[in-house]
Design an enzyme around this catalytic site. Structure first.
Site, short mmCIF file in Angstrom:
data_model
loop_
_atom_site.label_atom_id
_atom_site.label_comp_id
_atom_site.label_asym_id
_atom_site.label_seq_id
_atom_site.Cartn_x
_atom_site.Cartn_y
_atom_site.Cartn_z
N TYR A 119 57.54 29.67 30.73
CA TYR A 119 58.97 28.53 31.14
C TYR A 119 59.74 28.47 30.50
O TYR A 119 59.24 27.92 29.16
CB TYR A 119 58.25 27.02 32.00
CG TYR A 119 59.73 26.37 32.48
CD1 TYR A 119 60.21 25.52 33.76
CD2 TYR A 119 59.47 25.50 31.03
CE1 TYR A 119 60.70 25.37 33.81
CE2 TYR A 119 60.66 24.35 31.59
CZ TYR A 119 61.37 24.02 32.94
OH TYR A 119 62.19 23.77 33.02
N GLU A 207 67.42 26.97 33.74
CA GLU A 207 66.10 26.49 33.58
C GLU A 207 65.77 28.53 33.90
O GLU A 207 66.83 28.84 34.88
CB GLU A 207 66.20 25.84 34.68
CG GLU A 207 64.27 25.77 35.51
CD GLU A 207 63.50 24.97 36.09
OE1 GLU A 207 64.19 25.48 36.58
OE2 GLU A 207 63.44 23.61 36.23
#
Ligand code: ADP
Ligand code: MG
Length: 406
Positions: A119, A207
């Site tokens: 991530y 993101e």
């Protein structure tokens, strides 16, 4: 403003980020052509909607056992079959709400052999006023869940705006993500590209979930052990859009709330919510306070609406129309403090709007400030069924009571 994954990837490529080849498609035929233009042997068919969690999502029209909104395919024909099933259907994910979103566009992408899913995101750290990288080795999962269950797995790195991303920053990020060899080298370039994209385009969030490390025995020999951006979600700062015409062009109005689009035409700050009390307020702070006090009295606001400091009669009328067009609205509270704005102008706007669109639900108006007496007089003499309130408490109480009774 948000954009689709495929648009985000097209943008990030321009900044040098490693992104797979892919092509958007709005029809089954386009999906076939897109798949044929990719090398294979693995393809991915990805629903393009402004919401995450697509992989684990479900299509309303398909049986429970059908696959989700992101699907792997091992042949062009399989891509076509997925496209037939997905296009035009409604995808429900953890982020769309129960009503889901219709899939009008797919992204057909080269499939990657994944060794690790990580991530990585960029956002503005409001405490330090700096752009920060947030990273975790727990990629591919809902980051909110990671934050709750294993907060120690999330690492944050603020970037000094004077230096931009230094080698030390990139190394610290690589350490936190436990990257080795080629992936470590890639991280220096990737962190710089993403930071550059974020600042140059006035993003508010970028993101990448997941960022992947490619498999060591990937069929794509050149990519073994390298980093690749597999998903990309980007939001832009709406207040900076005026200086990015290229970004504004990416706006997809079919993804946005119709009332919010109408409001933006009139320069009104409007956000649709789930409750049933429509609010028209001037000033963002007063609008927040109004929503709070409605909740305090047991009601639920149907929207946030700031008509701004110097709203004209036309703007007030437009705002009123947007509120009344919402079928969930069972009562309206107008709460205006006339500082720059004059109460009589507001009152005229409200009366004009009510005459124009009619009033089928209770309306409570609280006016305070410049020309308040004149404003109240206009409301009283209008002959319309308007309840006036003296202060915030009184107003919130009156409107919540009226809605409960109705
Ligand atoms: P979402 O976050 O909306 O579910 P993602 O783009 O993250 O959508 O895709 C979900 C999962 O599908 C990823 O975590 C990854 O495992 C897989 N996936 C996505 N794109 C690819 C790709 N190009 N190649 C291989 N697997 C992929
Ligand atoms: Mg994702």
């Amino acid at each position: 403003m948000n954009i689709h994954e495929y648009q985000a990837k097209q943008l990030l490529v321009r900044f040098g980020a490693p992104v797979a080849q892919g092509h958007p498609a709005t029809s089954v035929e386009e999906a076939r052509k897109a798949a044929e233009a990719l090398p294979g042997p693995l393809w991915v068919v990805k629903s393009q909607i402004h919401a995450g969690g697509r992989g684990k999502g479900r299509f309303k029209e398909l049986p429970e056992t059908a696959k989700g909104g992101v699907r792997l395919a091992r042949s062009v024909d399989e891509v076509v079959r997925h496209a037939q099933e997905m296009l035009g259907n409604t995808l429900v994910t953890a982020q769309t709400g129960p009503e889901g979103k219709q899939v009008n566009r797919l992204y057909i992408e080269d499939g990657a052999d994944i060794a690790r899913e990580l991530y990585l995101s960029l956002l503005v750290n409001r405490e330090t006023g700096r752009v920060a990288f947030v990273v975790s080795t727990e990629g591919g999962m809902d980051i909110e869940q990671v934050a709750e269950e294993t907060p120690e797995a999330i690492h944050q790195f603020d970037i000094d705006p004077l230096t931009g991303v230094t080698d030390e920053d990139a190394n610290a990020i690589a350490d936190a993500l436990q990257l080795n060899e080629q992936a470590r080298v890639d991280m220096i370039q990737l962190a710089r590209s993403l930071y550059e994209a974020f600042t140059a385009k006035d993003m508010s969030m970028l993101e990448i979930n997941p960022l992947i490390v490619m498999d060591d025995d990937s069929t794509q020999v050149m990519n073994r052990g390298r980093l690749r951006v597999l998903d990309a979600k980007v939001s832009f700062d709406g207040n900076a859009l005026f200086r990015h015409p290229d970004i504004r062009e990416m706006r997809d109005l079919t993804e946005e709330d119709e009332k919010e689009i109408e409001a933006s035409k009139h320069d009104l700050a409007y956000i649709a919510l789930d409750g049933n009390i429509g609010c028209m307020v001037n000033g963002a702070g007063l609008a927040m306070a109004t929503m709070d006090i409605i909740k305090l009295y047991g009601g639920e606001p149907a929207n946030f609406l700031d008509v701004g400091g110097g709203a004209s009669r036309e703007k007030v009328t437009a705002a009123f129309k947007i509120i009344t067009a919402d079928p969930n609205v069972k009562g309206i509270l107008v709460n205006i403090f006339g500082g720059i704005m004059r109460c009589d102008v507001i009152a005229e706007g409200v009366v004009a709007a009510v005459r124009d669109v009619g009033l089928k639900v209770p309306l409570v108006v609280r006016l305070e400030g410049t020309n308040v007496e004149k404003g109240k007089k206009i409301l009283d003499e209008s002959g319309l069924d308007i309840t006036s309130a003296d202060d915030l408490d009184d107003a919130a109480k009156k409107i919540t009571d009226a809605v409960k009774k109705g």
